[in-house]
Motif scaffolding. Structure first.
Motif, PDB file in Angstrom:
ATOM      1  N   GLU A   1       3.224   0.235  -5.671  1.00  0.00           N
ATOM      2  CA  GLU A   1       3.802  -1.104  -5.550  1.00  0.00           C
ATOM      3  C   GLU A   1       5.330  -0.994  -5.549  1.00  0.00           C
ATOM      4  O   GLU A   1       5.904  -0.294  -6.379  1.00  0.00           O
ATOM      5  CB  GLU A   1       3.313  -1.988  -6.712  1.00  0.00           C
ATOM      6  CG  GLU A   1       4.084  -3.281  -6.914  1.00  0.00           C
ATOM      7  CD  GLU A   1       4.134  -4.187  -5.685  1.00  0.00           C
ATOM      8  OE1 GLU A   1       3.097  -4.402  -5.037  1.00  0.00           O
ATOM      9  OE2 GLU A   1       5.246  -4.679  -5.369  1.00  0.00           O
TER      10      GLU A   1
ATOM     11  N   ILE B   1       3.788 -17.435  -6.718  1.00  0.00           N
ATOM     12  CA  ILE B   1       3.120 -18.613  -7.279  1.00  0.00           C
ATOM     13  C   ILE B   1       3.617 -18.836  -8.709  1.00  0.00           C
ATOM     14  O   ILE B   1       3.564 -17.935  -9.531  1.00  0.00           O
ATOM     15  CB  ILE B   1       1.578 -18.451  -7.234  1.00  0.00           C
ATOM     16  CG1 ILE B   1       1.128 -18.196  -5.784  1.00  0.00           C
ATOM     17  CG2 ILE B   1       0.890 -19.672  -7.821  1.00  0.00           C
ATOM     18  CD1 ILE B   1      -0.368 -18.033  -5.597  1.00  0.00           C
TER      19      ILE B   1
ATOM     20  N   ASN C   1       2.220 -25.002   0.745  1.00  0.00           N
ATOM     21  CA  ASN C   1       2.094 -24.721  -0.691  1.00  0.00           C
ATOM     22  C   ASN C   1       3.375 -24.148  -1.258  1.00  0.00           C
ATOM     23  O   ASN C   1       3.759 -24.437  -2.386  1.00  0.00           O
ATOM     24  CB  ASN C   1       0.983 -23.684  -0.926  1.00  0.00           C
ATOM     25  CG  ASN C   1      -0.390 -24.295  -0.770  1.00  0.00           C
ATOM     26  OD1 ASN C   1      -0.586 -25.466  -1.056  1.00  0.00           O
ATOM     27  ND2 ASN C   1      -1.322 -23.495  -0.299  1.00  0.00           N
ATOM     28  N   VAL C   2       4.024 -23.309  -0.450  1.00  0.00           N
ATOM     29  CA  VAL C   2       5.235 -22.653  -0.926  1.00  0.00           C
ATOM     30  C   VAL C   2       6.319 -23.700  -1.188  1.00  0.00           C
ATOM     31  O   VAL C   2       7.004 -23.667  -2.202  1.00  0.00           O
ATOM     32  CB  VAL C   2       5.721 -21.615   0.101  1.00  0.00           C
ATOM     33  CG1 VAL C   2       6.971 -20.917  -0.399  1.00  0.00           C
ATOM     34  CG2 VAL C   2       4.620 -20.599   0.405  1.00  0.00           C
TER      35      VAL C   2
HETATM   36  C1  LIG Z   1       4.729 -19.516  -3.155  1.00  0.00           C
HETATM   37  C2  LIG Z   1       3.369 -19.209  -2.606  1.00  0.00           C
HETATM   38  C3  LIG Z   1       2.305 -20.006  -2.969  1.00  0.00           C
HETATM   39  C4  LIG Z   1       1.025 -19.736  -2.496  1.00  0.00           C
HETATM   40  N1  LIG Z   1      -0.012 -20.501  -2.918  1.00  0.00           N
HETATM   41  C5  LIG Z   1      -1.281 -20.181  -2.547  1.00  0.00           C
HETATM   42  C6  LIG Z   1      -2.407 -20.915  -3.049  1.00  0.00           C
HETATM   43  O1  LIG Z   1      -2.266 -21.871  -3.792  1.00  0.00           O
HETATM   44  N2  LIG Z   1      -3.634 -20.523  -2.672  1.00  0.00           N
HETATM   45  C7  LIG Z   1      -3.827 -19.450  -1.861  1.00  0.00           C
HETATM   46  O2  LIG Z   1      -4.968 -19.100  -1.594  1.00  0.00           O
HETATM   47  N3  LIG Z   1      -2.796 -18.757  -1.351  1.00  0.00           N
HETATM   48  C8  LIG Z   1      -1.518 -19.096  -1.675  1.00  0.00           C
HETATM   49  N4  LIG Z   1      -0.461 -18.377  -1.169  1.00  0.00           N
HETATM   50  C9  LIG Z   1      -0.716 -17.269  -0.236  1.00  0.00           C
HETATM   51  C10 LIG Z   1      -1.220 -16.020  -0.943  1.00  0.00           C
HETATM   52  O3  LIG Z   1      -0.483 -15.794  -2.109  1.00  0.00           O
HETATM   53  C11 LIG Z   1      -1.139 -14.818  -0.027  1.00  0.00           C
HETATM   54  O4  LIG Z   1      -1.867 -15.099   1.141  1.00  0.00           O
HETATM   55  C12 LIG Z   1      -1.721 -13.553  -0.680  1.00  0.00           C
HETATM   56  O5  LIG Z   1      -1.027 -13.238  -1.852  1.00  0.00           O
HETATM   57  C13 LIG Z   1      -1.685 -12.362   0.270  1.00  0.00           C
HETATM   58  O6  LIG Z   1      -2.113 -11.214  -0.391  1.00  0.00           O
HETATM   59  P1  LIG Z   1      -1.722  -9.746   0.093  1.00  0.00           P
HETATM   60  O7  LIG Z   1      -2.387  -8.823  -0.860  1.00  0.00           O
HETATM   61  O8  LIG Z   1      -2.007  -9.603   1.525  1.00  0.00           O
HETATM   62  O9  LIG Z   1      -0.134  -9.654  -0.034  1.00  0.00           O
HETATM   63  P2  LIG Z   1       0.917  -9.955  -1.198  1.00  0.00           P
HETATM   64  O10 LIG Z   1       0.373 -10.833  -2.250  1.00  0.00           O
HETATM   65  O11 LIG Z   1       2.137 -10.374  -0.492  1.00  0.00           O
HETATM   66  O12 LIG Z   1       1.161  -8.514  -1.853  1.00  0.00           O
HETATM   67  C14 LIG Z   1       1.795  -7.482  -1.151  1.00  0.00           C
HETATM   68  C15 LIG Z   1       2.384  -6.509  -2.125  1.00  0.00           C
HETATM   69  O13 LIG Z   1       2.815  -5.345  -1.426  1.00  0.00           O
HETATM   70  C16 LIG Z   1       4.058  -4.922  -1.919  1.00  0.00           C
HETATM   71  N5  LIG Z   1       4.744  -4.147  -0.887  1.00  0.00           N
HETATM   72  C17 LIG Z   1       5.318  -4.605   0.245  1.00  0.00           C
HETATM   73  N6  LIG Z   1       5.859  -3.599   0.940  1.00  0.00           N
HETATM   74  C18 LIG Z   1       5.637  -2.467   0.231  1.00  0.00           C
HETATM   75  C19 LIG Z   1       5.962  -1.098   0.445  1.00  0.00           C
HETATM   76  N7  LIG Z   1       6.637  -0.706   1.522  1.00  0.00           N
HETATM   77  N8  LIG Z   1       5.584  -0.202  -0.505  1.00  0.00           N
HETATM   78  C20 LIG Z   1       4.910  -0.596  -1.604  1.00  0.00           C
HETATM   79  N9  LIG Z   1       4.574  -1.876  -1.837  1.00  0.00           N
HETATM   80  C21 LIG Z   1       4.924  -2.799  -0.935  1.00  0.00           C
HETATM   81  C22 LIG Z   1       4.757  -6.215  -2.267  1.00  0.00           C
HETATM   82  O14 LIG Z   1       5.803  -6.010  -3.179  1.00  0.00           O
HETATM   83  C23 LIG Z   1       3.615  -7.046  -2.835  1.00  0.00           C
HETATM   84  O15 LIG Z   1       3.481  -6.847  -4.212  1.00  0.00           O
HETATM   85  C24 LIG Z   1       0.834 -18.658  -1.606  1.00  0.00           C
HETATM   86  C25 LIG Z   1       1.914 -17.876  -1.203  1.00  0.00           C
HETATM   87  C26 LIG Z   1       3.186 -18.135  -1.690  1.00  0.00           C
HETATM   88  C27 LIG Z   1       4.344 -17.291  -1.241  1.00  0.00           C
END
Ligand SMILES: Cc1cc2nc3c(=O)[nH]c(=O)nc-3n(C[C@H](O)[C@H](O)[C@H](O)COP(=O)(O)OP(=O)(O)OC[C@H]3O[C@@H](n4cnc5c(N)ncnc54)[C@H](O)[C@@H]3O)c2cc1C
Ligand SMILES: Cc1cc2nc3c(=O)[nH]c(=O)nc-3n(C[C@H](O)[C@H](O)[C@H](O)COP(=O)(O)OP(=O)(O)OC[C@H]3O[C@@H](n4cnc5c(N)ncnc54)[C@H](O)[C@@H]3O)c2cc1C
Ligand code: SF4
Ligand code: SF4
Ligand code: FES
Lengths: 473, 272
Positions: free
Chosen positions: A179, A192, A298-299
């Motif tokens: 991470e 969030i 949502n954001v």
């Molecule tokens: C403010 C906000 C509110 C939201 N509210 C909702 C909601 O109410 N309900 C809902 O269902 N969804 C919501 N979403 C959307 C949801 O959070 C995302 O769709 C979801 O978290 C995506 O998951 P993910 O695992 O693909 O990526 P992420 O959660 O973005 O995780 C990716 C991770 O990878 C890490 N990373 C990136 N690049 C690298 C690298 N090169 N090397 C190592 N690590 C790296 C990042 O630091 C991060 O920790 C919201 C999003 C935001 C921004």
């Protein structure tokens, strides 16, 4: 057996059992969670509303196909332990999904009760079980398969990565997780807000992952400290769950003035760096008296509500379409309205102006009206000639969307990306164009939801397991 | 990823510390001009700091930092044997290094450390390397010997004239350029004011000048946009597109305004 007895069905309440929550005037002054969750009695009452359908429609609405009917059945019988085991078979983050899933668009939308009345409160029941287990303090660790001798690396500790890691470690593979930030959880932690998803819950889930045997390394930016090719020389497969973290700006004049934030910066300061506890935590945030948030998802709701909690006198949401077109969840819009967020609809900033020290002081906005539908089917906002207005503000938060961070694709030329910057994957397996590399979640779909990221994680875990067994690409 | 134990810590000049950290992963990958993000303890900010030196074999990384606000003060309080809460890198693009001909490297405050490895690598690439090292007074200069070992020449300037020419490095550089000395490239690392002045001095002479920008940063991976700069009218993120940019293409007005953004908060957090 001839005489038919008229069966006396108990009458089902047309409405969901309500969930108690902090009153709006109180909660804008703290960062604590808004809804309190169900008590045991409330949960059982709600669970009894479920008809225990033979062919439950609700399941079709859940992207990870939770056996909703069965876990609710266990709650109705007060067999909470059996319930949580059932739930966790399909979803390792129930405490999170129960809180943030857009249930009204998914499981609850399909629920048969919803045809005439309110559907069963599936999300709330899911949350109840997860909280029940966490508060009890005894978390069951499922038995592990024999070690396979295969090593997998998961990049990104968001919901997609967490799901892949959990599924693969349970199958006996060795899993390392990298991470970039100093805390795992992805958007769940940096984006969030605490009042919607307490971070302690996320970290408990991460602890569970570690107990399953996943090795987590924070502070590791893949693409910088290690390339994907280097990872492939050390591991049998790579999963990229790096999310969609690149913030979009409006590209209007004045956007680089002081006091103009991207939603990511604003929320990261507030959540990850705990600026709401400044100066105990040293990361500052400009509080602002009149804060404008630009966007309608949502954001944007999270930013506008955070601004109130940080002490803004007025938190104004500037959105270019009408309320009906807002992509945010109804519950979030409702909470924001209750708390006093001011909605400036059909408005779009065209420029920001600053004072002589480079601080933003007003937004010049264009009034919009709704025209013909666009590609997304929503009516396109078009400017109304000569109807500009000025909005005095001292902080602006741009919450109009994110796309995937180009760091990994730009350092790994043979991973194919779309013109939107998303990594192209096979939807059945999560395979990318590069042998041994899988991807899923927001990095492949663009900004979506927690549960879709988890769903993609499940698919990729299956794809990876198959690949590790067969070596077929 | 590593344990980040402090191997050696030293105050090399009043308020300026050098700190060597056990970080083998970073030491293996580091290139001149890259940086790390340091969080001294749980409560601190994410502080970007240039990688001043490293030893890939031993797995050590050395940073030079100024005690400025609350977080760098906290860092200064840590001692040999302590673990740093978080230490992430290498981040940013390295300096572009090839055989340019004659290169002037200008370093002030932490930038004296910041130009050291660039000087070494430029020399190895066949350049003639001239370092300009500046401070308010002689006792605030450091790493003189280290620089002299890798560069063809080190020119000192001090504001009080206690060593080398009296004034700033950019004054000396201007004199040198005016007297007809030729440089194929100039690179500057240090405080924004110094880099800005270097840019102004070199512009009329048309020498390509690279500066190592140090805007406010949070994640350092391109996620927050806090570090944005305007270069030739385009918004760039210093952490991933930089931190090195063509000094003659930067919009310096925006840079100086954005630097001052958290002045008041920084004072509060230092007092508590
Ligand atoms: C403010 C906000 C509110 C939201 N509210 C909702 C909601 O109410 N309900 C809902 O269902 N969804 C919501 N979403 C959307 C949801 O959070 C995302 O769709 C979801 O978290 C995506 O998951 P993910 O695992 O693909 O990526 P992420 O959660 O973005 O995780 C990716 C991770 O990878 C890490 N990373 C990136 N690049 C690298 C690298 N090169 N090397 C190592 N690590 C790296 C990042 O630091 C991060 O920790 C919201 C999003 C935001 C921004
Ligand atoms: C890519 C990059 C590389 C850097 N390399 C180094 C390095 O090698 N060594 C080092 O000491 N610093 C370096 N910096 C600057 C360093 O990050 C800041 O000094 C640090 O963030 C200050 O943190 P703080 O919390 O202690 O002070 P804060 O409380 O954040 O700041 C205190 C006061 O100092 C001012 N200030 C902060 N940074 C600077 C600066 N760079 N120049 C002038 N005034 C400033 C602030 O405006 C404020 O008034 C670098 C910055 C970047 C972006
Ligand atoms: S995970 Fe989401 S969609 Fe699935 S049952 Fe739970 S709340 Fe509904
Ligand atoms: S569709 Fe509704 S009523 Fe039927 S099993 Fe699912 S939750 Fe219960
Ligand atoms: S520091 Fe966040 S984008 Fe550069």
């Amino acid at each position: 057996m001839t005489d038919k007895q008229p069966s006396k069905k108990p009458k089902i309440s047309p409405k969901k059992t309500p969930m108690r929550e902090q009153p709006p005037e109180e909660r804008v002054n703290n960062y604590d969670e808004v809804p309190f969750g169900y008590s045991i009695e409330e949960a059982v009452t709600e669970a009894k509303r479920c008809l225990q359908c033979k062919k439950p429609l609700c399941v079709q609405g859940c992207p990870v196909e939770i056996d909703i009917c069965e876990f609710i059945g266990f709650i109705a019988e007060k067999k909470f332990k059996e319930g949580i085991v059932k739930l966790k078979e399909k979803n390792i983050l129930p405490a999170i999904c129960g809180r943030v899933c857009p249930q009204e668009e998914q499981c609850e939308k399909q629920c048969i009760l919803g045809k005439k009345n309110e559907p069963v409160a599936i999300g709330r029941l899911e949350r109840f079980l997860a909280d029940w287990e966490r508060n009890r303090g005894e978390i069951e660790i499922p038995p592990k398969h024999r070690p396979t001798g295969k090593k997998v690396v998961v990049v990104g500790a968001g919901p997609a990565g967490i799901t892949v890691a959990a599924d693969l470690v349970k199958l006996g593979h060795k899993v390392d997780m990298f991470e970039a930030l100093h805390k795992p959880g992805g958007v769940l932690v940096y984006g969030i807000p605490e009042f919607r998803l307490p971070k302690a819950i996320v970290f408990k889930e991460i602890d569970y992952l570690k107990k399953l045997g996943v090795n987590l390394y924070t502070d590791t930016v893949i693409g910088m400290i290690k390339s994907i090719d280097e990872l492939l020389s050390e591991y049998d497969a790579v999963f990229l769950g790096t999310g969609a973290g690149l913030p979009w700006f409006l590209n209007v004049p004045g956007e680089n003035l002081n006091g103009v934030y991207s939603a990511n910066e604003y929320l990261t300061r507030a959540n990850l760096m705990k600026a709401y506890l400044f100066p105990k935590y040293k990361t500052p945030i400009i509080k602002g008296r009149r804060v404008a948030t630009v966007g309608g998802g949502n954001v944007a709701m999270d930013c506008a509500r955070t601004a109130l909690r940080l002490g803004a006198e007025e938190s104004i949401l500037v959105y270019r379409r009408a309320r009906e077109q807002m992509p945010a969840r109804e519950e979030e819009i409702h909470h924001a309205e209750q708390e006093g967020v001011i909605f400036k609809l059909l408005s779009n900033p065209a420029a920001f102006r600053g004072d002589k020290n480079g601080w933003v002081k007003e937004a010049e906005c264009i009034t919009m009206k709704l025209g013909e539908p666009d590609d997304s089917g929503r009516r396109r906002p078009v400017p109304v000639e000569g109807a500009n207005f000025r909005l005095p503000i001292d902080v602006v938060i741009i919450a109009i969307g994110n796309s995937p961070n180009p760091l990994i694709p730009s350092t790994t030329k043979d991973i194919e990306v779309s013109k939107w910057g998303t990594i192209i994957t096979d939807p059945q397996t999560g395979k990318t164009s590069k042998k041994g590399v899988f991807a899923g979640g927001d990095v492949a779909t663009g900004a979506a939801t927690v549960i879709l990221a988890m769903g993609a994680g499940k698919i990729a875990a299956r794809g990876i397991h198959e690949y590790l067994k067969t070596s077929n690409w | 990823m590593d344990k980040n134990e402090i191997i050696e810590k030293e105050q090399i000049a009043p308020n300026i510390h050098s700190c060597t950290v056990d970080a083998p992963g970073i030491a293996k990958k580091a290139l001149p001009g890259q940086f790390v993000i340091v969080i001294p303890d749980e409560y601190s900010e994410r502080v970007p700091v240039t990688i001043a030196d490293w030893d890939a074999e031993k797995g050590y990384v050395t940073i030079i930092f100024l005690e400025i606000g609350a977080s760098t003060q906290r860092l200064a309080e840590l001692n040999t044997g302590d673990d740093i809460y978080s230490f992430t890198g290498p981040l940013g693009k390295p300096f572009e290094i090839e055989n340019f001909g004659t290169v002037a490297l200008v370093g002030g405050c932490y930038g004296i450390g910041g130009i050291y490895r660039a000087a070494k690598t430029l020399k190895e690439n066949g350049n003639k390397v001239i370092c300009f090292s500046e401070a308010r007074s002689k006792f605030l200069l450091y790493w003189n010997k280290k620089l002299e070992e890798v560069a063809d020449e080190v020119r000192y300037s001090t504001v009080d004239g206690s060593l080398g020419s009296k004034g700033h490095s950019f004054d000396l550089l201007e004199d040198n350029l005016k007297s007809g000395e030729h440089f194929d490239r100039i690179m500057a690392v240090g405080c924004t004011f110094m880099m800005y002045r270097v840019a102004r001095v070199t512009k009329p002479f048309g020498v390509k000048t690279i500066v190592s920008m140090n805007p406010v940063m949070i994640d350092g991976t391109g996620m927050c946009g806090a570090c944005r700069l305007v270069v030739e009218g385009e918004t760039k993120f210093a952490c991933v597109d930089g931190p090195h940019f063509d000094a003659h293409k930067i919009d310096w007005n925006i840079v100086s305004d954005r630097r001052k953004a958290y002045l008041e908060e920084e004072i509060i957090s230092k007092e508590r």
